[in-house]
Scaffold this motif. Sequence first.
Motif, PDB file in Angstrom:
ATOM      1  N   UNK A  95      -4.356  -6.477   3.000  1.00 45.60           N
ATOM      2  CA  UNK A  95      -4.189  -6.355   1.549  1.00 45.60           C
ATOM      3  C   UNK A  95      -2.751  -6.180   1.095  1.00 45.60           C
ATOM      4  N   UNK A  96      -1.886  -5.619   1.933  1.00 45.64           N
ATOM      5  CA  UNK A  96      -0.471  -5.523   1.558  1.00 45.64           C
ATOM      6  C   UNK A  96       0.122  -6.900   1.275  1.00 45.64           C
ATOM      7  N   UNK A  97      -0.395  -7.925   1.993  1.00 42.40           N
ATOM      8  CA  UNK A  97       0.157  -9.278   1.879  1.00 42.40           C
ATOM      9  C   UNK A  97      -0.703 -10.192   1.006  1.00 42.40           C
ATOM     10  N   UNK A  98      -1.663  -9.620   0.305  1.00 45.95           N
ATOM     11  CA  UNK A  98      -2.580 -10.448  -0.480  1.00 45.95           C
ATOM     12  C   UNK A  98      -1.848 -11.295  -1.516  1.00 45.95           C
ATOM     13  N   UNK A 102     -12.459 -12.041  11.929  1.00 45.92           N
ATOM     14  CA  UNK A 102     -11.725 -12.367  10.711  1.00 45.92           C
ATOM     15  C   UNK A 102     -11.147 -11.077  10.142  1.00 45.92           C
ATOM     16  N   UNK A 103      -9.849 -11.054   9.925  1.00 41.30           N
ATOM     17  CA  UNK A 103      -9.160  -9.881   9.423  1.00 41.30           C
ATOM     18  C   UNK A 103      -7.879  -9.662  10.209  1.00 41.30           C
ATOM     19  N   UNK A 104      -7.079  -8.800   9.840  1.00 43.93           N
ATOM     20  CA  UNK A 104      -7.361  -7.581   9.123  1.00 43.93           C
ATOM     21  C   UNK A 104      -7.395  -7.869   7.617  1.00 43.93           C
ATOM     22  N   UNK A 105      -8.517  -7.577   7.006  1.00 45.48           N
ATOM     23  CA  UNK A 105      -8.669  -7.806   5.578  1.00 45.48           C
ATOM     24  C   UNK A 105      -9.367  -6.611   4.935  1.00 45.48           C
ATOM     25  N   UNK A 106      -9.163  -6.449   3.634  1.00 47.64           N
ATOM     26  CA  UNK A 106      -9.796  -5.341   2.938  1.00 47.64           C
ATOM     27  C   UNK A 106      -9.031  -4.976   1.683  1.00 47.64           C
ATOM     28  N   UNK A 107      -9.014  -3.691   1.368  1.00 47.83           N
ATOM     29  CA  UNK A 107      -8.352  -3.182   0.160  1.00 47.83           C
ATOM     30  C   UNK A 107      -7.518  -1.966   0.506  1.00 47.83           C
ATOM     31  N   UNK A 108      -6.345  -1.867  -0.120  1.00 47.83           N
ATOM     32  CA  UNK A 108      -5.469  -0.708   0.072  1.00 47.83           C
ATOM     33  C   UNK A 108      -4.878  -0.323  -1.282  1.00 47.83           C
ATOM     34  N   UNK A 109      -5.451   0.727  -1.876  1.00 48.07           N
ATOM     35  CA  UNK A 109      -4.967   1.212  -3.164  1.00 48.07           C
ATOM     36  C   UNK A 109      -3.992   2.373  -2.997  1.00 48.07           C
ATOM     37  N   UNK A 110      -3.606   2.664  -1.758  1.00 41.41           N
ATOM     38  CA  UNK A 110      -2.656   3.740  -1.510  1.00 41.41           C
ATOM     39  C   UNK A 110      -1.227   3.290  -1.798  1.00 41.41           C
ATOM     40  N   UNK A 148      -4.234  -4.924  -7.490  1.00 41.36           N
ATOM     41  CA  UNK A 148      -5.596  -4.655  -7.038  1.00 41.36           C
ATOM     42  C   UNK A 148      -6.537  -5.829  -7.283  1.00 41.36           C
ATOM     43  N   UNK A 149      -6.392  -6.517  -8.404  1.00 42.28           N
ATOM     44  CA  UNK A 149      -7.269  -7.658  -8.653  1.00 42.28           C
ATOM     45  C   UNK A 149      -7.019  -8.776  -7.657  1.00 42.28           C
ATOM     46  N   UNK A 150      -5.759  -8.938  -7.250  1.00 46.36           N
ATOM     47  CA  UNK A 150      -5.425  -9.939  -6.229  1.00 46.36           C
ATOM     48  C   UNK A 150      -6.009  -9.525  -4.886  1.00 46.36           C
TER      49      UNK A 150
END
Length: 262
Positions: free
Chosen positions: A66-69, A92-100, A106-108
């Motif tokens: 997610x840092x590179x989304x 498949x991944x590392x994928x997910x969400x990181x709001x830290x 976030x929408x991206x």
Amino acid sequence: MDLIDIGANLTHDSFRQDFDAVLERACAHGVRRMVVTGASREGSEQALALARRSGGRLFATAGVHPHHAIDYDEATDQVLRQLVAEPEVRAVGETGLDYNRNYSPRDVQRDVFERQLAIAVEVGKPLFLHQRDAHPDFIAILRHYRDRVPAAVVHCFTDDGDALRDYLDLDCHIGITGWICDERRGAHLRELVKRVPSDRLMIETDAPYLLPRTLRPMPKDRRNEPMYLAHIRDEVARDRGESPEALAESTTRTAERFFGLA
């Protein structure tokens, strides 16, 4: 004891000068197979290259963290589709969400997460997942896809008991790192790790990050590497009231099934 490090960032620049020695030290400590994390387009290509020339010691994941989304485009999507079709790429991944950190909006992050989930559905490979400070959105999105992929592991689990329950209810696997050794941030994991069924628990270093704080002596460069998985094994085994041998056996068998490494 045969161990599998399910998450090692061996494409990191810090491993360039002594890569072969890192693998040899890992083997000497019982870590004979490792899954190299792909966390960007370039990093996933490099992870596959390392796996291909490893003689069966290394495997790879392919994804965009997610840092590179924000960098995810159509060309990246096509490259990932090609990479995940390769036999050395096991998830498949590392994928997910990181709001830290919110390095990507976030929408991206949510859009790119769903695009990679769709790829996993299409190729029928497991998911290697990242979540930090984003559990409500993360679990809501994952629920829509979980029954269409063969397996999913929440890599480097650091969350609370409610999140753990949600993941186990979705039949997810849990990856435990040296975060459990951090008395400042990870002490709660020493109790939570007891709740993870043995057939859904795996261990990892996330090298070169998350050097276990209980390691003695500490390496001068403070770099984590796969050989320290044996230390994590011992810590987790003690917390679960198991022998290191039993924990090594169960986590290795679980990783073999999850990644198809029989």
